[in-house]
Design a protein around this motif. Structure first.
Motif, mmCIF file in Angstrom:
data_model
loop_
_atom_site.group_PDB
_atom_site.id
_atom_site.type_symbol
_atom_site.label_atom_id
_atom_site.label_comp_id
_atom_site.label_asym_id
_atom_site.label_seq_id
_atom_site.Cartn_x
_atom_site.Cartn_y
_atom_site.Cartn_z
ATOM 1 N N ILE A 16 0.835 -1.203 0.000
ATOM 2 C CA ILE A 16 0.000 0.000 0.000
ATOM 3 C C ILE A 16 0.866 1.248 0.000
ATOM 4 O O ILE A 16 0.592 2.224 -0.720
ATOM 5 C CB ILE A 16 -0.958 -0.027 1.201
ATOM 6 C CG1 ILE A 16 -2.042 -1.082 0.975
ATOM 7 C CG2 ILE A 16 -1.581 1.339 1.441
ATOM 8 C CD1 ILE A 16 -2.990 -1.261 2.143
ATOM 9 N N LEU A 17 1.929 1.253 0.776
ATOM 10 C CA LEU A 17 2.793 2.429 0.884
ATOM 11 C C LEU A 17 3.362 2.823 -0.478
ATOM 12 O O LEU A 17 3.285 3.989 -0.882
ATOM 13 C CB LEU A 17 3.920 2.141 1.881
ATOM 14 C CG LEU A 17 4.979 3.240 2.044
ATOM 15 C CD1 LEU A 17 4.346 4.513 2.562
ATOM 16 C CD2 LEU A 17 6.082 2.776 2.984
ATOM 17 N N TRP A 18 3.926 1.866 -1.189
ATOM 18 C CA TRP A 18 4.595 2.195 -2.439
ATOM 19 C C TRP A 18 3.624 2.449 -3.584
ATOM 20 O O TRP A 18 3.875 3.310 -4.433
ATOM 21 C CB TRP A 18 5.574 1.077 -2.804
ATOM 22 C CG TRP A 18 6.898 1.303 -2.135
ATOM 23 C CD1 TRP A 18 7.247 0.929 -0.877
ATOM 24 C CD2 TRP A 18 8.027 1.997 -2.680
ATOM 25 N NE1 TRP A 18 8.540 1.339 -0.602
ATOM 26 C CE2 TRP A 18 9.043 1.976 -1.688
ATOM 27 C CE3 TRP A 18 8.290 2.596 -3.904
ATOM 28 C CZ2 TRP A 18 10.291 2.574 -1.891
ATOM 29 C CZ3 TRP A 18 9.535 3.184 -4.110
ATOM 30 C CH2 TRP A 18 10.513 3.172 -3.112
ATOM 31 N N ILE A 19 2.506 1.751 -3.625
ATOM 32 C CA ILE A 19 1.531 2.004 -4.687
ATOM 33 C C ILE A 19 0.876 3.368 -4.505
ATOM 34 O O ILE A 19 0.798 4.168 -5.446
ATOM 35 C CB ILE A 19 0.480 0.890 -4.728
ATOM 36 C CG1 ILE A 19 1.116 -0.429 -5.165
ATOM 37 C CG2 ILE A 19 -0.650 1.258 -5.685
ATOM 38 C CD1 ILE A 19 0.159 -1.597 -5.187
ATOM 39 N N VAL A 20 0.415 3.656 -3.288
ATOM 40 C CA VAL A 20 -0.281 4.921 -3.043
ATOM 41 C C VAL A 20 0.681 6.093 -3.153
ATOM 42 O O VAL A 20 0.298 7.187 -3.600
ATOM 43 C CB VAL A 20 -0.957 4.883 -1.654
ATOM 44 C CG1 VAL A 20 -1.613 6.221 -1.333
ATOM 45 C CG2 VAL A 20 -2.003 3.778 -1.607
#
Length: 284
Positions: free
Chosen positions: A162-166
């Protein structure tokens, strides 16, 4: 015959053939879920069989039908465990990961890239690398065989994703919109909730769905760090391998039931998923 017509006809035919090729395993498992073990284990596979709902009835009733009699099954409890663990893990990751992704995208601070890469590196490491110390640690602090312990460990799967995609979606949003909002006297916190999050909502939905699928499919962590009372369907499926043989029909039925939650969530979030996956594809 006109060559243009042939090209137009060939494309849907080829796409249909490719689609059937990739969907064939799914369709075959669906058919197996309505077969008995005798039909499945025939020397010559055939589509001529008498459909039965016994496999689904056995799962719902919690009784496995084997050649030696009935055995208890906790599959429906395992299904609930999967929903609880995956849903709670993704929700916690969204609460922690979305603000962190915004911070990495908008602010430059010392060691920021190193910290972000370190969090991403959790996805690179094989689970077996941390299982033994985690098991000893969890037994010492009382988190072994608990929902809280597994939800905590699932952050190794969902949070970096989630951190890297968002973060990528926040970087695609022009900061000028938020700056103009803050010029009206609003704080950056209000800009985050009222401007950044609504604009990145498709990306957040896409990241949340992918994280849910990864958490749903996890096997190793739940196998080692929990018993049958908290284990998900991926581990609960091992109960179908009994001393009297493998219950293929009930495994197929269990697979079809386990697909329903992720398929339902994907259909519900389809609009956000398509927008999220295409966001930032066109620049300028």
């Amino acid at each position: 015959m006109d060559s243009t017509f042939l090209r137009r006809l060939a494309r849907p035919v080829l796409l249909t053939a490719v689609g059937l090729f990739f969907l064939f395993p799914f369709v075959w498992v669906l058919l197996m879920s309505f077969m008995t073990n005798q039909d499945i284990l025939r020397s010559t596979p055939t589509l001529a069989f008498s459909p039965t709902l016994e496999n689904y009835a056995a799962l719902i009733a919690g009784q496995l039908r084997t050649d030696v009699g009935m055995l208890p099954s906790d599959y429906m409890r395992n299904l609930w465990n999967s929903l609880l663990l995956s849903g709670a893990s993704v929700l916690l990751s969204l609460l922690l990961g979305v603000p962190a992704a915004y911070a990495f995208a908008r602010f430059r601070f010392r060691l920021g890239e190193d910290i972000a890469f370190m969090l991403l590196s959790f996805r690179f490491a094989p689970p077996i690398l941390v299982l033994l110390p985690l098991q000893l640690y969890f037994q010492e602090i009382g988190l072994y065989d608990t929902y809280a312990g597994l939800i905590w460990v699932y952050q190794l799967i969902t949070l970096p994703l989630i951190l890297w995609i968002v973060r990528g979606y926040f970087e695609d949003i022009s900061p000028d919109i938020e700056n103009a909002y803050r010029l009206d006297g609003h704080s950056w916190i209000k800009g985050f909730f009222r401007i950044a999050i609504p604009l990145a909502r498709p990306g957040i939905a896409a990241a949340g769905l992918l994280a849910f699928i990864f958490a749903w499919n996890n096997f190793v962590f739940a196998l080692i760090l929990g018993s049958s009372s908290v284990q998900p369907v991926t581990v609960g499926a091992l109960a179908f391998i009994t001393a009297s043989g493998i219950q293929y029909g009930q495994i197929a039925a269990a697979l079809m039931i386990s697909v329903l939650p992720t398929a339902g969530i994907a259909l519900f979030a389809q609009r956000y998923l398509v927008e999220g996956l295409s966001l930032g594809a066109v620049k300028g």
